[in-house]
Design a protein around this motif. Structure first.
Motif, mmCIF file in Angstrom:
data_model
loop_
_atom_site.group_PDB
_atom_site.id
_atom_site.type_symbol
_atom_site.label_atom_id
_atom_site.label_comp_id
_atom_site.label_asym_id
_atom_site.label_seq_id
_atom_site.Cartn_x
_atom_site.Cartn_y
_atom_site.Cartn_z
ATOM 1 N N SER A 123 0.829 -1.212 0.000
ATOM 2 C CA SER A 123 0.000 0.000 0.000
ATOM 3 C C SER A 123 0.859 1.254 0.000
ATOM 4 O O SER A 123 0.510 2.254 -0.643
ATOM 5 C CB SER A 123 -0.947 -0.014 1.200
ATOM 6 N N SER A 127 1.338 3.051 -3.860
ATOM 7 C CA SER A 127 0.665 4.346 -3.809
ATOM 8 C C SER A 127 1.656 5.469 -4.090
ATOM 9 O O SER A 127 1.381 6.391 -4.863
ATOM 10 C CB SER A 127 0.006 4.548 -2.440
ATOM 11 N N GLY A 422 -5.256 -2.865 0.342
ATOM 12 C CA GLY A 422 -4.229 -1.873 0.039
ATOM 13 C C GLY A 422 -4.698 -0.870 -0.996
ATOM 14 O O GLY A 422 -4.407 0.335 -0.887
ATOM 15 N N HIS A 425 -7.081 1.432 0.693
ATOM 16 C CA HIS A 425 -6.277 2.344 1.502
ATOM 17 C C HIS A 425 -5.708 3.469 0.636
ATOM 18 O O HIS A 425 -5.660 4.637 1.051
ATOM 19 C CB HIS A 425 -5.153 1.562 2.182
#
Length: 621
Positions: A123, A127, A422, A425
Motif C-alpha cells: 500500500s 501508492s 491496500g 487504503h
C-alpha cells in the motif's frame, strides 16, 4: 551512487513477483519436494519474499519519507485486527500451535503477520510510485495464464490432482482455492477494463480474452460458493450502477445493468424450474448448484453441524477465542454422529467469519468484518473512481464476502484480499503532518548505522522462521517414502525399496536434528506420519530385523508421548497413539489412550471402532 534507487527497485521487484507465487508447486522439479507441495512451496516463497522486501523497504523508508506508511481507517482496522489476534494467540488453548500453524494450511499467527507486512509495504510503495494499475495488470495477466492452465485440464492435456476429482485445480491442488483466486481476478479484470476505456483497443482485447479464460476456469472448478459469489457480486454492481449512475453519460451503462439484472432473474427462474431434470443435473457446475438442498451432504455439514458447533464453541471463549488452528478442539468435542460419512477431522468451520470468531472471539469477528465495510466506504468516498468502477469494486467485496461465508481463506486468497485492502487504503490514505518526527528523512550516516542492525535482525529472523521448517517439510517426504528412484542403467529409472532402518533414521533426523534453531511447524504432522508408518509398515512385517523394529517403536512412542504432553486434549493424537500401541501389542496402554480419545470426542465412531478392534485383538471378546 544513489542507493535509494536500487532499494526502490528491489522493493518493487519483490512486490511484482507476488502475483506469480500461485504457480509454485514444491514437488521436485524447480522446487524441492515438500510435504503438502501445493501449500508449503507457495507459502515459504511468499514469506521469504516478504522478509527480503521488508529489509529493503525499511532502509528505503528511513531515508525517503514519501515511501513510509500513511494513515487510513482501513490501515488502522487491519493493524487492530492483527494486534488483537496476537493477544488471542498468546491466550489461546494451544499458543505454540496457534503461532506456527501447520504444513497443511501454513497459516497461524506467523502467516497473518506476513500478510499484514505485505499490505503495509504494497500500500505504501504502490501508492507512492503510482503503480497500482501496473500491479493490477500484472496479476490479471498471471490469472489469465492460470485460466489457460485450467483450460488445458478441461481438455485433459494436464492432469488434475487426485483430491479434486474432475474439478480443475491447476497449481492450487484444490478446486475451491483456485475458484476464489479466479473470482477475485474476474472483478479486477472488469475493473481495469473500465479504467482503460474504449480507446485502448488492444488492451481491451487482452482483458476480454483473459476474462473468458477466467470464467471458463471458474466454471469448471464447480465451486458453488464462488459461482454464487460471482453472480451475487455482479448483481450488487448492477444495482449500484442503476441507483447511483446519474446523468446522460451513464444512460447506456444503466440500460445494460438493468438488462443484466433482468437476464439474471430470468436465468434464475429457469434454473429453479428445471434444476431437477437429468439435463441440468448432468451439466458441470450447474449440476452441483442444482444439488444444493438440505439433503445435500455438504449443505448439511455446514448448516446443521459445523456452523452450530462453531457458534457454541465460540461462546465458551467469546472474548479471546480459542486461537488460530484450534477449531479441531471444538469439532471433536461436539462431533455429531450423523457426520459419519464425511470428513472426520475438520479443522475449519468452513465459514471465514465464523473461523475468526472461533480464533479470536467477538472482537476479531467485528474487526475482520470492518475490513470489508471500511474498504467499501473508502471506495464510495473516492473522488478518483467513477460510479462504474466503484460498482465493480463493491461487487468484488460482496462476492468475496459471500464466498467466504461457505469456505475458509487460504494464504493465496488472503494475500489478494490484502491487495484489495491496500488499493482501498490508496483511495483514503492521509499524509502525516509535517511536524511529526516520522515524516522527517533519516540522514545517510544514520542509515549506514541502522542498516547492519536491521539486516542482521531480519535475515536471522527469516532463517529461524523458514529454513528449519522448509527442511522438515522436505525431509518428512523422504522419511515416509518406502522406495527411492534410481537409474536403471538404460537411461531410465526404477523404484528401489528402502531399508526400514533408513526410514527410522530419517524420521529421527526430521524430529530431533533440525538445523538451528529448530521449529515447531509441522512437528505434529511428522509425528503422526511416524506413528502411521510404524503401525502400518513396521509392526505387521515379519521380515524387518527385530532390533530395527524395536528402534522404530521406541522412536514413535517417545515422540508421540512427548507431543501428547505438549498438546493435551488432542483426540486425534490420542487415537493415533492408541492405534500404534495396539499394533505393537501394548493393549493396556492402548486402552488408556483410546479412552482419552473417547473422553475428548465422545460420539466419534472412528474412535469407537478402534477401541473395539483393540479389545478384540487384546482377547477381550
Amino acid at each position: 551512487m544513489n542507493y535509494t534507487t536500487y532499494l526502490r527497485w528491489g522493493v518493487l521487484t519483490g512486490l511484482f513477483l507476488v502475483p506469480f507465487i500461485p504457480f509454485i508447486i514444491a514437488q521436485g522439479s524447480f522446487f524441492p519436494s515438500l510435504f503438502f507441495p501445493f501449500i508449503t512451496g507457495k507459502n515459504f516463497a511468499f514469506r521469504i519474499l516478504v522478509e527480503l522486501v521488508l529489509l529493503l523497504y525499511i532502509l528505503l523508508a528511513l531515508r525517503e519519507p514519501q515511501y513510509r506508511p500513511r494513515a487510513s481507517w482501513v490501515a488502522w482496522a487491519f493493524f487492530a485486527f492483527v494486534a488483537w489476534m496476537g493477544l488471542a494467540t498468546a491466550l489461546s488453548v494451544e499458543p505454540v500451535k496457534s503461532f506456527w500453524g501447520n504444513f497443511e494450511r501454513m497459516e497461524g499467527y506467523i502467516g497473518l503477520l506476513h500478510v499484514f507486512v505485505y499490505f503495509v509495504i504494497a500500500s505504501a510503495m504502490l501508492s507512492a510510485t503510482n503503480l497500482w494499475e501496473r500491479f493490477l495488470n500484472t496479476t490479471i495477466a498471471a490469472s489469465g495464464v492460470m485460466g489457460f492452465y485450467a483450460l488445458l485440464q478441461v481438455f485433459g492435456k494436464v492432469a488434475i490432482s487426485t483430491q479434486s476429482g474432475p474439478r480443475v485445480d491447476t497449481t492450487f491442488g484444490n478446486a475451491t482455492y483456485l475458484a476464489v483466486y479466479l473470482l477475485i481476478h474476474i472483478f479486477l479484470t472488469l475493473f481495469m477494463m473500465l479504467r482503460a476505456g474504449r480507446a485502448n483497443t488492444g488492451l481491451q482485447i487482452g482483458y476480454g480474452v483473459t476474462l473468458v479464460l477466467q470464467l471458463i476456469g471458474l466454471y469448471f472448478t464447480e465451486t458453488r460458493g464462488a459461482l454464487l459469489g460471482l453472480i451475487g457480486g455482479l448483481i450488487v454492481a448492477a444495482l449500484y450502477i442503476v441507483i447511483f449512475a446519474k446523468g446522460g453519460e451513464w444512460k447506456t451503462l444503466r440500460r445494460y445493468s438493468i438488462g443484466g439484472l433482468v437476464a439474471i432473474a430470468i436465468l434464475a427462474a429457469g434454473f429453479f424450474a428445471t434444476k431437477d431434470t437429468p439435463f441440468v443435473r448432468g451439466l458441470p457446475a450447474v449440476g452441483r448448484l442444482a444439488s444444493i438442498s438440505l439433503d445435500d451432504a455438504t449443505t448439511q455439514s455446514r448448516l446443521l453441524f459445523i456452523w452450530p458447533m462453531a457458534l457454541q464453541g465460540a461462546m465458551e471463549r467469546p472474548l479471546t477465542g480459542w486461537g488460530q488452528e484450534n477449531f479441531s478442539y471444538i469439532f471433536n468435542e461436539r462431533y455429531d454422529p450423523r457426520m459419519y460419512d464425511q470428513e472426520q477431522w475438520f479443522d475449519r468451520a468452513h465459514n471465514q467469519f465464523l473461523d475468526w470468531l472461533v480464533a479470536g472471539g467477538i472482537p476479531a469477528l467485528l474487526l475482520y468484518t470492518s475490513l470489508y465495510l471500511l474498504a467499501a466506504w473508502a471506495v464510495f468516498r473516492s473522488r478518483s473512481l467513477s460510479v462504474a468502477e466503484q460498482a465493480v469494486l463493491f461487487g468484488l467485496l460482496a462476492g468475496y464476502a459471500f464466498n467466504n461465508m461457505f469456505v475458509f481463506d487460504n494464504m493465496v486468497s488472503a494475500i489478494f484480499f490484502a491487495t484489495i485492502l491496500g488499493y482501498a487504503h490508496f483511495h483514503s490514505r492521509r499524509d502525516l503532518p509535517g511536524f511529526v518526527f516520522f515524516s522527517k528523512p533519516l540522514g545517510n550516516h544514520a542509515v549506514a548505522i541502522v542498516a547492519p542492525v536491521v539486516a542482521l535482525g531480519i535475515l536471522l529472523g527469516g532463517w529461524a522462521l523458514n529454513i528449519p521448517s522448509a527442511v522438515r517439510a522436505r525431509d518428512t517426504v523422504q522419511a515416509i517414502q518406502v522406495a527411492r528412484v534410481v537409474p536403471n542403467g538404460q537411461g531410465g529409472t526404477v523404484n528401489q525399496p528402502k531399508d526400514t532402518k533408513e526410514n527410522v533414521a530419517q524420521f529421527n533426523s526430521v524430529l530431533n536434528t533440525l538445523i538451528w534453531p529448530g521449529t515447531e511447524l509441522g512437528r505434529q504432522e511428522t509425528v503422526e506420519q511416524l506413528l502411521q508408518y510404524t503401525s502400518s509398515a513396521v509392526a505387521p512385517s515379519t521380515s524387518i530385523d527385530p532390533q530395527v523394529k524395536q528402534e522404530a517403536a521406541a522412536l514413535a512412542y517417545n515422540e508421540g508421548m512427548e507431543l501428547l504432553a505438549q498438546r493435551k486434549g488432542d483426540a486425534r493424537l490420542e487415537l493415533f497413539m492408541g492405534t500404534f500401541l495396539t499394533q505393537f501389542g501394548q493393549f493396556g496402554e492402548a486402552y488408556k489412550h483410546l479412552e482419552n480419545a473417547l473422553a475428548l470426542s465422545p460420539r466419534k465412531q472412528q474412535v469407537f471402532f478402534q477401541y473395539g478392534l483393540t479389545k478384540l485383538q487384546g482377547g477381550d471378546t
